[in-house]
Design a protein around this motif. Structure first.
Motif, PDB file in Angstrom:
ATOM      1  N   GLY A   8      53.583  21.837  37.736  1.00 13.65           N
ATOM      2  CA  GLY A   8      54.892  21.587  38.306  1.00 13.65           C
ATOM      3  C   GLY A   8      54.881  20.635  39.485  1.00 13.65           C
ATOM      4  N   GLY A   9      53.777  20.568  40.218  1.00 10.44           N
ATOM      5  CA  GLY A   9      53.704  19.613  41.317  1.00 10.44           C
ATOM      6  C   GLY A   9      53.798  18.181  40.836  1.00 10.44           C
ATOM      7  N   LEU A  33      52.031  26.585  43.957  1.00 10.19           N
ATOM      8  CA  LEU A  33      53.364  26.766  44.493  1.00 10.19           C
ATOM      9  C   LEU A  33      53.817  28.213  44.335  1.00 10.19           C
ATOM     10  N   GLY A  34      54.145  28.825  45.465  1.00 11.35           N
ATOM     11  CA  GLY A  34      54.752  30.146  45.471  1.00 11.35           C
ATOM     12  C   GLY A  34      56.034  30.099  46.275  1.00 11.35           C
ATOM     13  N   GLN A  35      56.608  31.273  46.541  1.00  7.39           N
ATOM     14  CA  GLN A  35      57.877  31.306  47.264  1.00  7.39           C
ATOM     15  C   GLN A  35      57.766  30.691  48.652  1.00  7.39           C
ATOM     16  N   ARG A  36      56.701  31.031  49.377  1.00 11.07           N
ATOM     17  CA  ARG A  36      56.551  30.485  50.723  1.00 11.07           C
ATOM     18  C   ARG A  36      56.295  28.980  50.687  1.00 11.07           C
ATOM     19  N   SER A  79      51.946  26.239  39.406  1.00  6.02           N
ATOM     20  CA  SER A  79      52.638  27.412  39.937  1.00  6.02           C
ATOM     21  C   SER A  79      51.676  28.589  40.097  1.00  6.02           C
ATOM     22  N   ARG A  80      51.961  29.450  41.057  1.00  5.97           N
ATOM     23  CA  ARG A  80      51.069  30.543  41.424  1.00  5.97           C
ATOM     24  C   ARG A  80      51.283  31.750  40.506  1.00  5.97           C
ATOM     25  N   LEU A 133      60.046  25.368  41.226  1.00  5.16           N
ATOM     26  CA  LEU A 133      60.211  23.999  40.721  1.00  5.16           C
ATOM     27  C   LEU A 133      61.683  23.614  40.694  1.00  5.16           C
ATOM     28  N   GLN A 134      62.546  24.580  40.415  1.00  3.55           N
ATOM     29  CA  GLN A 134      63.982  24.291  40.458  1.00  3.55           C
ATOM     30  C   GLN A 134      64.433  23.989  41.879  1.00  3.55           C
TER      31      GLN A 134
END
Length: 447
Positions: free
Chosen positions: A155-156, A84-87, A115-116, A127-128
């Motif tokens: 986080g996923g 998970l990143g911003q995009r 998370s990336r 995640l938030q």
């Protein structure tokens, strides 16, 4: 080991053929090598894109599953480990927003390592964003179904996975907050599997890949079914017995080992039912059956005691299902049958009192109608916690008591042989319960 499908292959394996419509990816600019300038990050993304054909670690869209529309999120593990990143956060937010705008259930096919790292804390804060979208979607009264693929970690798992209303997992999938490279060296590997999470009450069902489309379709069918505005009718009595003459007769009838139990009542009542399992706090109680089903084409939630001493995990699971039904606007049926709450030391350590209190609260808070049928023993507060005030019915082979007659005699310092007489004094027969206003009526047999 499970087969690791690509994001699009996972979608194709689940949905009705040719029904997927991809949602447009939000357009966002980012500085060279990402928000924290991680050397080589852009090159890593380019290689991941060339390898997978994707531009990010999730694919989002809409599709039909068993003929019912849903918003679908699918992770591409081949793109930087499904991280998970911003995009990624942009796309997840877009999917949740679309689900709410179109009033669609959301199905997540998760396969992520977390998370990336190349985006630092900005990746972690996604995640938030996901948690906020989960909360908004719950508040909108829309169901969320998660399918845990291999692997579902970090986080996923802690947001999309564990935060879903219905959590399904593929056999053998790695599932856990800690990934394989960061967990303690001496950790039990079984704890980080779909089966281990199921055993601990964190997963509702482990579903073979071949059965997954049918299972998800059934869940969407039930959760999209019409709801009754009024309380559902109680089940018919399954035992062909008459109301007992004495209180002790009531106790003996309810304690007969061959009388009908919860599973028989549920099977007779529902044309389709789907189980939810576990308290999401580390345990499951096989003596509490919970889930959702179809009754005459309408959705009904259920929580049913199976005649055993109910454990804290059972109460927490029942409370979880009652609250989910309330949020989705689905009426509830509870079946009461327990000699009482489990009272051993393990139950006390597991929070018997708080768990029972939470079940009382879940019923008291419910805005949807709740119907209760007492089908056997009604042992004290451990039974009353599942009883709907003002809408509790009883079978002829049941009793409800403030305390078991034997224990009442002991507390009153009476000899054990006076337990039958004490049962009469307690007025615990089905007809007594109706006369006292505790129950609305005695249900007859079907037909």
């Amino acid at each position: 080991m499970t087969t690791r499908l690509s994001a699009r292959a996972a979608i194709a394996a689940l949905i009705d053929p040719d029904s997927f419509a991809e949602l447009p990816a939000p357009r966002a600019e980012s500085p060279a090598d990402g928000p924290i300038g991680w050397a080589g990050y852009d090159a890593s993304r380019a290689r991941a894109g060339a390898r997978t054909g994707e531009s990010e670690s999730v694919v989002i869209g809409t599709a039909l599953v068993g003929g019912r529309p849903a918003t679908v999120i699918s992770f591409e593990f081949g793109f930087l480990g499904g991280s998970l990143g911003q995009r990624t956060g942009d796309r997840l937010e877009a999917a949740y927003t679309h689900a709410r705008e179109q009033r669609l259930p959301l199905v997540s096919l998760i396969a992520t390592g977390g998370s990336r790292m190349q985006e630092g804390m900005l990746a972690l804060t996604q995640l938030q964003r996901v948690a906020r979208q989960c909360v908004l979607t719950r508040a909108a009264g829309l169901p969320q179904v998660a399918v845990l693929r291999d692997p579902t970690t970090g986080g996923g798992w802690a947001t999309l996975g564990a935060g879903a209303d219905v959590v399904l997992a593929l056999p053998g999938a790695q599932v856990g907050f800690a990934g394989s490279r960061v967990r303690p060296a001496d950790a039990d590997p079984a704890a980080y599997t779909a089966e281990g999470q199921y055993g601990a009450g964190h997963v509702d069902a482990v579903v073979p890949a071949a059965e997954l489309p049918g299972t998800v379709a059934q869940w969407l069918r039930v959760l999209a079914a019409p709801r009754a505005d009024a309380p559902v009718e109680p089940p018919a009595a399954l035992a062909g017995v008459t109301p007992p003459e004495t209180g002790w007769d009531a106790v003996r009838q309810a304690r007969r080992p061959d009388r009908p139990r919860a599973e028989a009542y549920l099977d007779a009542y529902f044309e389709l039912r789907l189980p939810l399992r576990g308290d999401r706090a580390g345990a499951a109680d096989p003596g509490m059956l919970c889930g959702f089903g179809l009754r005459e084409g309408r959705a009904v939630a259920y929580a049913a005691q199976c005649g055993t001493a109910t454990r804290p995990a059972g109460y927490r699971t029942a409370a979880r299902v009652i609250r989910l039904a309330d949020r989705l606007g689905i009426p509830v049926l509870t079946l009461v049958d327990t000699p009482g709450a489990a009272n051993d030391a393990a139950a006390e350590h597991a929070g018997a009192g708080p768990a029972i209190a939470d079940t009382f609260a879940a019923l008291a808070e419910a805005s949807v109608p709740v119907t209760t049928l007492l089908i056997g023993e009604g042992g004290s507060g451990g039974a009353l916690a599942l009883a709907a005030p003002g809408n509790t019915w009883v079978t002829p082979d049941s009793y409800f008591s403030v305390i078991a007659p034997e224990l009442a005699a002991a507390i009153l310092k009476r000899p054990a042989e006076e337990a039958p007489a004490t049962a009469d004094q307690l007025r615990i027969r089905p007809q007594d319960l109706v006369a006292l206003g505790v129950a609305r009526g005695i249900v007859p047999p079907a037909g």
